[in-house]
Design an enzyme around this catalytic site. Sequence first.
Site, short mmCIF file in Angstrom:
data_model
loop_
_atom_site.label_atom_id
_atom_site.label_comp_id
_atom_site.label_asym_id
_atom_site.label_seq_id
_atom_site.Cartn_x
_atom_site.Cartn_y
_atom_site.Cartn_z
N LYS A 66 -11.83 54.47 29.79
CA LYS A 66 -13.02 53.61 29.58
C LYS A 66 -13.22 52.64 30.74
CE LYS A 66 -12.37 53.72 24.54
NZ LYS A 66 -11.77 53.02 23.39
N TYR A 189 -17.65 62.00 26.50
CA TYR A 189 -16.65 60.99 26.13
C TYR A 189 -15.32 61.66 25.73
CZ TYR A 189 -14.15 57.55 23.35
OH TYR A 189 -13.16 56.74 22.84
N1 GLN Z 1 -10.21 59.45 22.32
C1 GLN Z 1 -9.72 58.35 21.53
C2 GLN Z 1 -10.73 57.96 20.47
O1 GLN Z 1 -11.88 57.93 20.75
C3 GLN Z 1 -9.41 57.19 22.41
C4 GLN Z 1 -8.91 56.01 21.64
C5 GLN Z 1 -7.83 55.25 22.29
O2 GLN Z 1 -7.14 55.69 23.18
N2 GLN Z 1 -7.64 54.08 21.77
O3 GLN Z 1 -10.39 57.67 19.36
#
Ligand code: GLN
Length: 327
Positions: A66, A189
């Site tokens: 992110k 995503y």
């Molecule tokens: N791909 C995971 C999700 O969307 C990423 C979440 C994370 O690493 N906290 O739930």
Amino acid sequence: MVDFQAFLEKLYWKYRDVNEGKVASYIPELAKANSDSFAICAVTRDGRVFQAGDVDQKFTIQSISKVFVYGLALEEHGRERLLQKVGVEPTGDPFNSLIRLDEDSKRPDNPMVNAGAIATTSLIKGDGPTERLNRLLTLFQRYVGHEVFIDVPVFVSERSTGHRNRAMAHLMLNFGMIDQKVDEALDLYFQQCAILVTCRDLAVMAATLANQGENPLTGEQALHPEYVRDVLSIMYTCGMYNFAGEWAYRVGIPAKSGVSGGILAVVPNQVGIAVFSPLLDGHGNSVRGLRVFEELSQEFGLHLMDLSMGRCRFEAAIRDSSELTAS
Ligand code: GLN
């Protein structure tokens, strides 16, 4: 004087047998992770590498992605336009919460919670899904300094079970915060979360942010220097989920964690540090990772608000330290 490499090895052996916490299982493929895996790596802004443990073991980057996609969105849209779509306020809620999405502005609070990250990813420019995916892969390649790949089973696993993320995306579509191509945005995503990295890669990525956006090993500019401060600010306030406040208090370094067990932290102008261990606490942060960072911060005075002589200890510890590889 403390030798930095020797200290990393000491931390590795000290925390190797801590078996508290659980491997994430809400994405079915992640449940297969080896709970013994453990690695610590630090890369200085001039490219010196210190490491201990399984630093070359691959895992999916998950939420840590992110940070970097937000940096790209800043470059593509600028601060003000991006702020209209994604806020910069910490939530104090779990990363996958959607409760506040239906309040006031209908704008996700920040880009480190899933809703904000999905909205950010939906803004990435490109002509069609393949071009957008290539744009992201190229972005991550600049940060790590080599080609990156997606773990397809993890991507497919999350794609077929990520109903909560789907619900968030559709809620934002309903409010007009993301556009019609909601499934494409979700796929992108899920793909960015499934990019394979090693602990060493994460440390290089962190070092790139510590070095004003320039990868210290390749010399390539991964992020425009103008936006490094934005990314680091968000990491500091929102990077550790609903533990961000306590992390800022105890450790005091901009950081981001992911549910596969990585934590990446940036000491601006000095060093990028990463820890990998898949056993997570209730917030979704790596248990061994938290311990390692707390001790490192304490030992070397890395807390950003610590204006005593602390960080000189770090400089002294790496000056004469050999860059050994421990196992
Ligand atoms: N791909 C995971 C999700 O969307 C990423 C979440 C994370 O690493 N906290 O739930």
